[in-house]
Scaffold this motif. Sequence first.
Motif, PDB file in Angstrom:
ATOM      1  N   LEU A 323       0.707  -1.322  -0.079  1.00 27.41           N
ATOM      2  CA  LEU A 323      -0.232  -0.019   0.490  1.00 27.41           C
ATOM      3  C   LEU A 323       1.059   1.436   0.157  1.00 27.41           C
ATOM      4  O   LEU A 323       0.752   2.503  -0.681  1.00 27.41           O
ATOM      5  N   SER A 326       2.051   1.847  -3.824  1.00 28.55           N
ATOM      6  CA  SER A 326       1.029   2.218  -4.041  1.00 28.55           C
ATOM      7  C   SER A 326       0.942   3.322  -4.119  1.00 28.55           C
ATOM      8  O   SER A 326      -0.168   4.124  -5.326  1.00 28.55           O
ATOM      9  N   GLY A 327       0.503   3.742  -3.038  1.00 24.16           N
ATOM     10  CA  GLY A 327      -0.128   5.380  -2.611  1.00 24.16           C
ATOM     11  C   GLY A 327       1.268   6.300  -2.998  1.00 24.16           C
ATOM     12  O   GLY A 327       0.486   7.071  -3.867  1.00 24.16           O
ATOM     13  N   MET A 370      -8.318   2.843  -1.775  1.00 28.47           N
ATOM     14  CA  MET A 370      -7.463   2.285  -0.666  1.00 28.47           C
ATOM     15  C   MET A 370      -8.393   1.816   0.626  1.00 28.47           C
ATOM     16  O   MET A 370      -7.809   0.544   0.356  1.00 28.47           O
ATOM     17  N   ALA A 426      -1.341   3.530   3.354  1.00 30.43           N
ATOM     18  CA  ALA A 426      -1.668   4.301   2.125  1.00 30.43           C
ATOM     19  C   ALA A 426      -1.625   5.629   1.556  1.00 30.43           C
ATOM     20  O   ALA A 426      -1.103   6.132   0.867  1.00 30.43           O
ATOM     21  N   HIS A 451      -7.778   8.787   4.023  1.00 23.93           N
ATOM     22  CA  HIS A 451      -8.190   7.570   4.260  1.00 23.93           C
ATOM     23  C   HIS A 451      -8.770   6.851   5.997  1.00 23.93           C
ATOM     24  O   HIS A 451      -9.171   6.313   5.476  1.00 23.93           O
TER      25      HIS A 451
END
Length: 551
Positions: A323, A326-327, A370, A426, A451
């Motif tokens: 994560l 990816s973030g 997310m 994330a 988030h």
Amino acid sequence: MTTRTADHPAHPAAPGTLFTGTGSLLRFMLRRDRIRFPGWVLGLTLMMVYYSAALNSVSQSPEDLEGLTAFSDSPVGALFGGPGFGYDELTVERFLAGQYGLYMLLGAGLMGLLTVVRHTRAEERTGRAELVRANVVGRHAQLTAALLLTALMGVLVALLVGAVMAGNGYDAGGSLLFGLSIGAVALAFAGIATVTAQVSEYPRASAGLAGAVLGAAFLLRGLGDMAAVQGSGPAWLSWLSPLGWSQQTAPYVHDRWWPLVISLAFTAVTAAVGYTLSTRRDFGAGLLPPRPGSPRAAGWLAGPLALAFRLQRASLIGWSAALLVSGLAYGSFTQPMLDGFANAPEDLVAVMGGSADLLAGFLGLMGLTMAFTVTIFAVLAVHALRAEETDGRAEPVLATAVGRRAWIGSHLAVTAAGVPWLLFVAGAGMGVGAAVSTGDAGLVGDLVVGHLAHTPAVWLVLAAAAGLYAAVPRALPAIWAVPGYAMLVGFFAPILDIPAGAVRLSPFEHIGEYPLDGVSVAAVLVLTVFAAAVTQAAVAAFRRRDLSSTA
């Protein structure tokens, strides 16, 4: 008197004997999967039926299709759908294949990897494979039967999806190509699973490694497709992804068949590697031996909560790393995305939250994305809890002074605590990426808050999964319908004209997509209380039923 062994090596087994019993094992697997097999095949097919019916109901004129183009032919549309072939002259079938096809590909990938791990590594772990091999069964028979089963599932999905599309009046050749591109992904990730099943002796780790490859494939495809739509950047990244290969077939536009050859070649190579690696390890063992533990247990392990954390520690570390990366990757596209939306049409603005503030809309949408990803972690954690029971590891623990409430409660508590942690990771990663991209350091705090705000919604899905496991454990896979529906509503409700009442059925639609919307404190409290109540009901239900020793 002494004896000595022969100087020459033992004769290798004849090639035919390596696959002896494959047909019998395939029939046995079909018998075991008499519910899972039609569940996967019909589930993916019905998903396509729904997408087609929903899109046909809202696309009654050329103007409706122009509105769909506004969303799809954009960086965000590329991230959530694909490169968007033929969107300059958009038709319903092109939109179905180009935008919704990605979710069919993801489902097929999961089907392929989970089926192979279930019938190979999981069988070894439970000891059933050893009993099977005590009969006249070749060394490669089980793996071959698992691959054949997955191939059969992939072919049926391909034919049924192709038939659904052709039945709607779309080009028959393009429909067949679209279906086969979905089946090709199932084969590709079945090949990946044959390799990961040899690496670890634990089925959960084997499936997790294959799932990580699927996540990486989605990330690479997303970054490459966003770059392709923007006209700059590493568009070649899409060609590193098995998902990208299937999308590059471009059904109903270019009708390319040759990318399927890449998928088939990749499947053959990974399967060959899996066969080779299976001959280089002991039965029941993995290529990576488990690290020997300490002769003395640490003091903090004395209790069910500590045990639950120890069992989930590796999963939490892996998800945190994935994560975070990816973030950072998606956050770095913030400024290019804004530059590409200088004159965004109204339909695209609706998808981004209905506000002219596209930055806030984009960040809010990514926070929702997310949250869906962390929901997958929560549901998988409940599946792992069921595996602890069916594999016989829960019973010895419950035979001690640990009660059922403490056992299931500890596992759910660790998972529940992991949800805000993963959302924080994330959000922080995406915040840093967006801050670097735009030069606005304040986005870090906004994204972390946005988030974390989705935590109660994820908790509610976790509680629902726990309720199914506790009351009707065999029905646990049905929980995937909840995040699937939430994703459909969250991403496509504005362009599919989904009724407001149906939208509100998703637990993710009540809190707000911060920073675009304010966080509804009332919704946070209600969802948290509701999740706690469902969790208590799940614990009570688990205390009343018998333990199960079969999956």
